[in-house]
Enzyme design. Structure first.
Site, PDB file in Angstrom:
ATOM      1  N   ARG A   3       0.826  -1.217   0.000  1.00 30.34           N
ATOM      2  CA  ARG A   3       0.000   0.000   0.000  1.00 30.34           C
ATOM      3  C   ARG A   3       0.858   1.263   0.000  1.00 30.34           C
ATOM      4  NH1 ARG A   3      -5.563  -1.435   2.136  1.00 30.34           N
ATOM      5  NH2 ARG A   3      -5.940   0.757   2.518  1.00 30.34           N
ATOM      6  N   TYR A  54       0.810   4.281  -2.535  1.00 34.10           N
ATOM      7  CA  TYR A  54      -0.310   5.215  -2.349  1.00 34.10           C
ATOM      8  C   TYR A  54      -0.108   6.020  -1.053  1.00 34.10           C
ATOM      9  CZ  TYR A  54      -5.221   6.749  -2.034  1.00 34.10           C
ATOM     10  OH  TYR A  54      -6.375   7.501  -1.946  1.00 34.10           O
ATOM     11  N   GLY A 114       3.042   8.010  -1.163  1.00 33.62           N
ATOM     12  CA  GLY A 114       2.875   8.993  -2.235  1.00 33.62           C
ATOM     13  C   GLY A 114       2.043  10.175  -1.739  1.00 33.62           C
ATOM     14  N   VAL A 142     -14.684  -1.744  -1.437  1.00 29.00           N
ATOM     15  CA  VAL A 142     -15.630  -2.633  -0.760  1.00 29.00           C
ATOM     16  C   VAL A 142     -17.090  -2.306  -1.074  1.00 29.00           C
ATOM     17  CG1 VAL A 142     -15.689  -1.350   1.454  1.00 29.00           C
ATOM     18  CG2 VAL A 142     -16.060  -3.807   1.428  1.00 29.00           C
ATOM     19  N   PHE A 158     -19.418  -5.105  -2.884  1.00 24.43           N
ATOM     20  CA  PHE A 158     -20.544  -5.735  -2.175  1.00 24.43           C
ATOM     21  C   PHE A 158     -21.862  -5.479  -2.918  1.00 24.43           C
ATOM     22  CE2 PHE A 158     -18.776  -5.954   2.502  1.00 24.43           C
ATOM     23  CZ  PHE A 158     -17.745  -6.770   2.056  1.00 24.43           C
ATOM     24  N   GLN A 196     -12.668  -5.836  10.583  1.00 26.76           N
ATOM     25  CA  GLN A 196     -12.012  -4.522  10.420  1.00 26.76           C
ATOM     26  C   GLN A 196     -13.092  -3.470  10.176  1.00 26.76           C
ATOM     27  OE1 GLN A 196     -12.096  -6.995   8.249  1.00 26.76           O
ATOM     28  NE2 GLN A 196     -11.485  -6.442   6.171  1.00 26.76           N
ATOM     29  N   GLN A 228      -8.790  -0.529  11.799  1.00 29.97           N
ATOM     30  CA  GLN A 228      -9.955   0.312  12.133  1.00 29.97           C
ATOM     31  C   GLN A 228      -9.713   1.732  11.653  1.00 29.97           C
ATOM     32  OE1 GLN A 228     -10.549   0.223  16.370  1.00 29.97           O
ATOM     33  NE2 GLN A 228      -8.577   1.140  16.815  1.00 29.97           N
ATOM     34  N   ARG A 229     -10.826   2.395  11.348  1.00 31.82           N
ATOM     35  CA  ARG A 229     -10.674   3.758  10.844  1.00 31.82           C
ATOM     36  C   ARG A 229     -11.958   4.544  11.107  1.00 31.82           C
ATOM     37  NH1 ARG A 229      -8.419   3.541   5.489  1.00 31.82           N
ATOM     38  NH2 ARG A 229      -6.486   3.433   6.646  1.00 31.82           N
TER      39      ARG A 229
HETATM   40  P1  NAD Z   1     -10.894   7.363  -9.023  1.00 28.15           P
HETATM   41  O1  NAD Z   1      -9.901   6.280  -9.256  1.00 28.15           O
HETATM   42  O2  NAD Z   1     -12.304   7.125  -9.429  1.00 28.15           O
HETATM   43  O3  NAD Z   1     -10.421   8.714  -9.730  1.00 28.15           O
HETATM   44  C1  NAD Z   1      -9.081   9.055  -9.932  1.00 28.15           C
HETATM   45  C2  NAD Z   1      -8.968   9.760 -11.266  1.00 28.15           C
HETATM   46  O4  NAD Z   1      -7.597  10.150 -11.487  1.00 28.15           O
HETATM   47  C3  NAD Z   1      -9.359   8.877 -12.449  1.00 28.15           C
HETATM   48  O5  NAD Z   1     -10.188   9.603 -13.332  1.00 28.15           O
HETATM   49  C4  NAD Z   1      -8.030   8.532 -13.088  1.00 28.15           C
HETATM   50  O6  NAD Z   1      -8.127   8.223 -14.459  1.00 28.15           O
HETATM   51  C5  NAD Z   1      -7.235   9.800 -12.824  1.00 28.15           C
HETATM   52  N1  NAD Z   1      -5.779   9.599 -12.867  1.00 28.15           N
HETATM   53  C6  NAD Z   1      -5.059   8.645 -12.223  1.00 28.15           C
HETATM   54  N2  NAD Z   1      -3.746   8.790 -12.506  1.00 28.15           N
HETATM   55  C7  NAD Z   1      -3.643   9.880 -13.327  1.00 28.15           C
HETATM   56  C8  NAD Z   1      -2.553  10.520 -13.965  1.00 28.15           C
HETATM   57  N3  NAD Z   1      -1.281  10.102 -13.808  1.00 28.15           N
HETATM   58  N4  NAD Z   1      -2.808  11.597 -14.771  1.00 28.15           N
HETATM   59  C9  NAD Z   1      -4.082  12.033 -14.952  1.00 28.15           C
HETATM   60  N5  NAD Z   1      -5.155  11.442 -14.366  1.00 28.15           N
HETATM   61  C10 NAD Z   1      -4.935  10.377 -13.568  1.00 28.15           C
HETATM   62  O7  NAD Z   1     -10.807   7.715  -7.467  1.00 28.15           O
HETATM   63  P2  NAD Z   1     -11.693   8.696  -6.558  1.00 28.15           P
HETATM   64  O8  NAD Z   1     -12.333   7.869  -5.517  1.00 28.15           O
HETATM   65  O9  NAD Z   1     -12.495   9.577  -7.401  1.00 28.15           O
HETATM   66  O10 NAD Z   1     -10.537   9.533  -5.836  1.00 28.15           O
HETATM   67  C11 NAD Z   1     -10.203  10.857  -6.239  1.00 28.15           C
HETATM   68  C12 NAD Z   1      -9.086  11.381  -5.342  1.00 28.15           C
HETATM   69  O11 NAD Z   1      -9.533  11.373  -3.977  1.00 28.15           O
HETATM   70  C13 NAD Z   1      -7.821  10.532  -5.400  1.00 28.15           C
HETATM   71  O12 NAD Z   1      -6.699  11.372  -5.302  1.00 28.15           O
HETATM   72  C14 NAD Z   1      -7.917   9.689  -4.141  1.00 28.15           C
HETATM   73  O13 NAD Z   1      -6.645   9.327  -3.665  1.00 28.15           O
HETATM   74  C15 NAD Z   1      -8.617  10.635  -3.183  1.00 28.15           C
HETATM   75  N6  NAD Z   1      -9.306   9.888  -2.131  1.00 28.15           N
HETATM   76  C16 NAD Z   1     -10.469   9.214  -2.398  1.00 28.15           C
HETATM   77  C17 NAD Z   1     -11.087   8.496  -1.392  1.00 28.15           C
HETATM   78  C18 NAD Z   1     -12.380   7.758  -1.610  1.00 28.15           C
HETATM   79  O14 NAD Z   1     -12.827   7.066  -0.698  1.00 28.15           O
HETATM   80  N7  NAD Z   1     -13.039   7.859  -2.732  1.00 28.15           N
HETATM   81  C19 NAD Z   1     -10.508   8.440  -0.112  1.00 28.15           C
HETATM   82  C20 NAD Z   1      -9.313   9.110   0.099  1.00 28.15           C
HETATM   83  C21 NAD Z   1      -8.728   9.839  -0.908  1.00 28.15           C
HETATM   84  N1  UDP Z   2     -12.811  -5.515   1.511  1.00 22.67           N
HETATM   85  C1  UDP Z   2     -13.564  -6.670   1.624  1.00 22.67           C
HETATM   86  N2  UDP Z   2     -14.092  -7.197   0.485  1.00 22.67           N
HETATM   87  C2  UDP Z   2     -13.946  -6.631  -0.735  1.00 22.67           C
HETATM   88  C3  UDP Z   2     -13.193  -5.436  -0.848  1.00 22.67           C
HETATM   89  C4  UDP Z   2     -12.635  -4.911   0.305  1.00 22.67           C
HETATM   90  O1  UDP Z   2     -13.750  -7.220   2.726  1.00 22.67           O
HETATM   91  O2  UDP Z   2     -14.475  -7.174  -1.716  1.00 22.67           O
HETATM   92  C5  UDP Z   2     -12.250  -4.911   2.750  1.00 22.67           C
HETATM   93  C6  UDP Z   2     -10.790  -4.501   2.656  1.00 22.67           C
HETATM   94  O3  UDP Z   2      -9.943  -5.588   3.006  1.00 22.67           O
HETATM   95  C7  UDP Z   2     -10.728  -3.380   3.683  1.00 22.67           C
HETATM   96  C8  UDP Z   2     -12.110  -2.737   3.592  1.00 22.67           C
HETATM   97  O4  UDP Z   2     -12.956  -3.700   2.975  1.00 22.67           O
HETATM   98  O5  UDP Z   2     -10.555  -3.904   4.969  1.00 22.67           O
HETATM   99  C9  UDP Z   2     -12.123  -1.457   2.777  1.00 22.67           C
HETATM  100  O6  UDP Z   2     -11.496  -1.730   1.536  1.00 22.67           O
HETATM  101  P1  UDP Z   2     -11.400  -0.690   0.347  1.00 22.67           P
HETATM  102  O7  UDP Z   2     -10.565  -1.318  -0.712  1.00 22.67           O
HETATM  103  O8  UDP Z   2     -12.763  -0.218  -0.019  1.00 22.67           O
HETATM  104  O9  UDP Z   2     -10.667   0.584   0.982  1.00 22.67           O
HETATM  105  P2  UDP Z   2      -9.408   0.813   1.957  1.00 22.67           P
HETATM  106  O10 UDP Z   2      -8.853  -0.494   2.414  1.00 22.67           O
HETATM  107  O11 UDP Z   2      -8.419   1.565   1.126  1.00 22.67           O
HETATM  108  O12 UDP Z   2      -9.982   1.579   3.088  1.00 22.67           O
END
Ligand code: NAD
Ligand code: UDP
Length: 311
Positions: free
Chosen positions: A143, A146, A149, A188, A192, A210, A277-278
């Site tokens: 992980r 990400y 990063g 997830v 689901f 979790q 947990q989160r």
């Molecule tokens: P997503 O994967 O649906 O969207 C990400 C977008 O970025 C996509 O359109 C993808 O094509 C584009 N992308 C990826 N790499 C790129 C690159 N090198 N150049 C140009 N475009 C690129 O994800 P999301 O859920 O919409 O997340 C959006 C942002 O929010 C991300 O930065 C993610 O890390 C952050 N974020 C999302 C969540 C969540 O739960 N959805 C949680 C924490 C952080």
């Molecule tokens: N998870 C799961 N089944 C799935 C996909 C995810 O049980 O089909 C679990 C995963 O292991 C994690 C939680 O659900 O504990 C949230 O996963 P997700 O990939 O949505 O986000 P993140 O782990 O980045 O919070």
């Protein structure tokens, strides 16, 4: 008043598409930059005829230059299976993507917003997680491309702010879900719901005990706009998410009940470094903007299930 020009990197993704919609509704000119790694044309199709909307097929790793008033830097795959598909590219997207957004913001004295994440807290040892917690992150696990990063991007944002006076806004997003998620996304909630709608086995990773906190997309976008509109002294980082905390087993039960599904639970191995947990501490966002989520899990799931029925 002249229209603001707002760049949204990652604008064709799940959250990016909701943000583009909200920005267009506010009568901004929106430039959506995306390389379509996880983004989809389908998400931005409703805006394609809007003269204020422009799409740039561009990888944020490579520099770019044009006039902007504001930048929302979202580009980065968010789902573990997708960000782990090409981890070197994920890391580069976070670091070079942040540098390129910050350099453009510096050039025009534009505000620049960073979509950071609860993953900066890693497998947190403090619960719930406040912004002051520095986290517990493995620097070389699956992980890390990400998590590290995003941590590196935060470092760059705050160094640009201190060194150049760059106008930064950093939000730490906790798991967010809703319509426009890719059914193949692998996170997830989408897994689901798709499994339940097809009466297929629901895949529980590990023992399913979790926890995660799930925020509905509209609540999050409302919070983002409060942050971007705030005074320059408000830089963040600010947590945004829904503090309701659920185990994956509880989530599966809710999805099965809401879809009247015949699906059964199957247990699969827990992926490496999966946080136990989160839950966000959102008191700072409350103090700053009076922000709190309004859509609770059951209601948000109902809306999301309706969307996934289209597939
Ligand atoms: P997503 O994967 O649906 O969207 C990400 C977008 O970025 C996509 O359109 C993808 O094509 C584009 N992308 C990826 N790499 C790129 C690159 N090198 N150049 C140009 N475009 C690129 O994800 P999301 O859920 O919409 O997340 C959006 C942002 O929010 C991300 O930065 C993610 O890390 C952050 N974020 C999302 C969540 C969540 O739960 N959805 C949680 C924490 C952080
Ligand atoms: N998870 C799961 N089944 C799935 C996909 C995810 O049980 O089909 C679990 C995963 O292991 C994690 C939680 O659900 O504990 C949230 O996963 P997700 O990939 O949505 O986000 P993140 O782990 O980045 O919070």
């Amino acid at each position: 008043m002249t229209k603001k020009t707002v760049l949204v990197t990652g604008g064709a993704g799940f959250l990016g598409s909701h943000l583009c919609k909200a920005l267009l509704e506010r009568k901004n000119r929106v430039i959506c930059m995306d390389n379509f790694f996880t983004g989809r044309q389908r998400n931005i199709a409703p805006f394609m005829n809007n003269p204020d909307f422009e799409v740039m097929n561009h990888d944020v790793i490579n520099p770019y230059s044009f006039y902007v008033d504001e930048i929302f830097n979202l580009a980065c795959p968010a789902s573990p299976p997708h960000y782990q598909r090409d981890p070197i590219s994920t890391y580069k997207t976070n670091i070079f993507g942040a540098l390129n957004a910050l350099d453009l913001a510096d050039k025009w004295n534009a505000k620049v917003f960073q979509a950071s994440t609860s993953e900066v807290y890693g497998d947190a040892q403090l619960h719930p997680q406040p912004e002051t917690y520095w986290g517990n992150v493995n620097p070389h696990g699956i992980r890390s491309c990400y998590d590290e990063g995003k941590r590196g991007a935060e470092t760059l944002f705050f160094d640009y702010h201190r060194q150049h006076g760059t106008r930064i806004k950093v939000v730490r997003i906790f798991n967010t879900y809703g319509p426009n998620m890719n059914p193949e996304d692998g996170r997830v909630v989408s897994n689901f719901i798709m499994q339940a709608l097809k009466n297929e086995d629901i895949t529980i990773y590990g023992d399913g005990k979790q926890t995660r906190s799930f925020c509905y997309c509209d609540d999050l976008i409302r919070g983002w706009l409060c942050l971007m509109d705030s005074d320059d002294s408000v830089t963040g980082p600010v947590n945004m998410g829904n503090p309701g905390e659920f185990t994956m087993l509880e989530l599966a039960e809710k999805v099965i009940a809401l879809t009247n599904s015949k699906s059964k639970l199957v247990y699969k191995p827990l992926p490496g470094d999966d946080p136990k947990q989160r839950r966000p501490d959102i008191s700072l966002a409350g103090e700053l903007f009076g922000w709190k989520p309004e859509v609770q899990l059951e209601e948000g799931l109902k809306r999301t299930i309706e969307y996934f029925k289209e597939f």
